[in-house]
Design a protein around this motif. Sequence first.
Motif, PDB file in Angstrom:
ATOM      1  N   LYS A  97      -0.609 -12.932   2.908  1.00 15.89           N
ATOM      2  CA  LYS A  97      -2.228 -12.694   3.363  1.00 15.89           C
ATOM      3  C   LYS A  97      -2.668 -12.932   4.496  1.00 15.89           C
ATOM      4  CE  LYS A  97      -7.166 -11.649   3.390  1.00 15.89           C
ATOM      5  NZ  LYS A  97      -7.579 -10.347   3.108  1.00 15.89           N
ATOM      6  N   ASP A 157       2.872  -5.493  -4.310  1.00 24.23           N
ATOM      7  CA  ASP A 157       2.193  -4.715  -5.771  1.00 24.23           C
ATOM      8  C   ASP A 157       3.424  -3.857  -5.756  1.00 24.23           C
ATOM      9  OD1 ASP A 157      -0.135  -5.720  -5.105  1.00 24.23           O
ATOM     10  OD2 ASP A 157      -0.658  -3.641  -4.677  1.00 24.23           O
ATOM     11  N   GLU A 163      -1.316  -5.473   6.922  1.00 22.34           N
ATOM     12  CA  GLU A 163      -1.616  -5.773   5.596  1.00 22.34           C
ATOM     13  C   GLU A 163      -1.865  -5.189   4.574  1.00 22.34           C
ATOM     14  OE1 GLU A 163      -5.938  -7.841   3.897  1.00 22.34           O
ATOM     15  OE2 GLU A 163      -5.939  -7.667   5.946  1.00 22.34           O
ATOM     16  N   ARG A 177       0.601  -5.553   0.913  1.00 18.33           N
ATOM     17  CA  ARG A 177       0.139  -6.261  -0.183  1.00 18.33           C
ATOM     18  C   ARG A 177       0.965  -4.364  -0.807  1.00 18.33           C
ATOM     19  NH1 ARG A 177      -4.842  -4.772   0.555  1.00 18.33           N
ATOM     20  NH2 ARG A 177      -4.973  -2.896   0.152  1.00 18.33           N
ATOM     21  N   GLN A 204       1.933 -13.864  -2.314  1.00 18.63           N
ATOM     22  CA  GLN A 204       0.958 -13.160  -2.367  1.00 18.63           C
ATOM     23  C   GLN A 204       0.176 -13.361  -1.123  1.00 18.63           C
ATOM     24  OE1 GLN A 204      -0.960  -9.908  -5.074  1.00 18.63           O
ATOM     25  NE2 GLN A 204      -2.301 -11.809  -4.648  1.00 18.63           N
ATOM     26  N   ARG A 220      -2.573  -0.975  -7.424  1.00 20.35           N
ATOM     27  CA  ARG A 220      -1.960  -1.831  -8.439  1.00 20.35           C
ATOM     28  C   ARG A 220      -2.242  -1.619  -9.918  1.00 20.35           C
ATOM     29  NH1 ARG A 220      -5.462  -7.191  -6.749  1.00 20.35           N
ATOM     30  NH2 ARG A 220      -3.817  -6.980  -5.175  1.00 20.35           N
TER      31      ARG A 220
END
Length: 567
Positions: A105, A131, A123, A127, A101, A375
């Motif tokens: 990033k 997730d 980005e 993510r 992760q 999330r």
Amino acid sequence: MIDNLAYAARARLTAGAAPTAGALAWFDWSMHLALSPGKQRSLWLDAWRKQWQFARYAQQSGLQASCPACVEPLEHDRRFADPAWQQWPFNLIQQGFLLQQQWWKEATTDVRGVSEHHEKMVEFAARQWLDMMSPANAIATNPEVLRATASSGGLNLWRGAMNFLDDAQRQLTGKGPAGAEGFEVGKDVAVTPGKVVLRNRLIELIQYAPTTRKVGAEPVLIVPSWVMKYYILDLSPHNSMVGYLVAQGHTVFIISWKNPDADDRDLGLDDYRQLGVMAALDAVGTIVPKHRVQAVGYCLGGTLLATAAAAMARDGDERLASLTLLASEIDYRESGEVKLFVDDSQLAWLEAGMWRKGYLEGWQMAASFQMLNSRDLIWSRRVREYLLGERGSLVDLMAWNADTTRMPYRMHSEYLRHLYMNNDLAEGRWQVDGQPVTVADIRVPLFVVGTLRDHVAPWRSVYKIHLLNDSDISFVLTSGGHNAGIVSEPGRPRRSYQIATRKAGARYRNPDQWQAETPVHEGSWWPAWSAWLAHNASAQVAPPPMGGKSGSGKTLGAAPGTYVMQK
């Protein structure tokens, strides 16, 4: 016409999402990364460094009971909080995931030449993908789920399957989430006594019954957002903002927006201003004559109210005594991740879908908001309900959140193109009655609230009102998010806020400086706001009669009215 039909057909297949927007972002990022040997070298070195860290951690964790982690979860990431994640082999699983992760990033940011919008889109997409692929989401790699399965003999998975089937059935039949039936509008929520005193094709105006012998002379008019039902501000009796204001000696009115349908497709932003804010002000002025109004706007209702207030100030209309903006943006240049869903390509698809139906479905907006915090709002909830088999009790705020509303085609398109993308209001280009308006003309005291964890209206964006207006501004930064930070009643645990007033003509402080220098107060910000409203009231008077448009006592039914019941 042909293009609209073609776009509308494709928009149905993608639920309104534009694949072209994502493709353009990916192409921009990937091509510039391919042309950046220095960035590639940095990423290769970082990958080798992370592999070495992971290998060393794996060796040490096999020899020692505990050893320092390679990387810690982010501040609000609670997926790996259970102690079982620190035991072998799950410690290796979660550390490997967190390192990956962290690498992604770095890979999706600071690539030279990529536009800021495309960088944030890539980005965000990375993510979302990570997730979804988190080891916490799978039975075999989640120690909490394995422990629950072993201790219950698999009953947790059976309960989870039943929860899944129940949710699927509710979605197919249009029912609310499990437990929503316990929050009936007018019976369990939105129960503060009042009367509907105005109804037109767009709003019902509710006047609330007084509970004190004297009230502030200046009534309070609340303008909620039209993308939500108004009763977020009149939830259960213990956390109703409306009920609190009434109990503090304020005469309160609130707008309840109609849930638009295809017949309302041509209602525009100016219709919302005229039929909403201005019509409500006219009615309040008739019921409570000779007194100015303390106006309150929440979210997009605050943006609309600021537009109306700016036009009133331009035209010499002095009916406002003060202005309160709750989690409301005026300048949209730094509006956070919501803006990832709004660009020219995305708007073309979205407008085509709205053009076909005449409105935007409420679930589409709700889905976008969920993606901002997937999330917690999607994956962690599915782990809890479908894998652990735990069905948490629904609270009033969650039941309200599932009571979605639609948005007319013309209004939503105007808002997104002119206010959100082009920033016309903040930059003095938005026109009312053929003439531009600016919030700099507003000359009444302002009370502005931002929330620390706001994914919809980031508090630093809300704070930019200091750059747009030179009146007295009392700014509050409160704990919580876009909804829970506003619905923050006295007595609620773990609440805090900061407040400071910038007098007219005082020097500007940037938001980080303001946050560092302003003391933190424990508890709810509501009492500070109520005191501010009382300070801006000219006198204490007997409560005005409950009245209709003529102020003769005529009403159109009891609160919460009929528009809030529309599905």
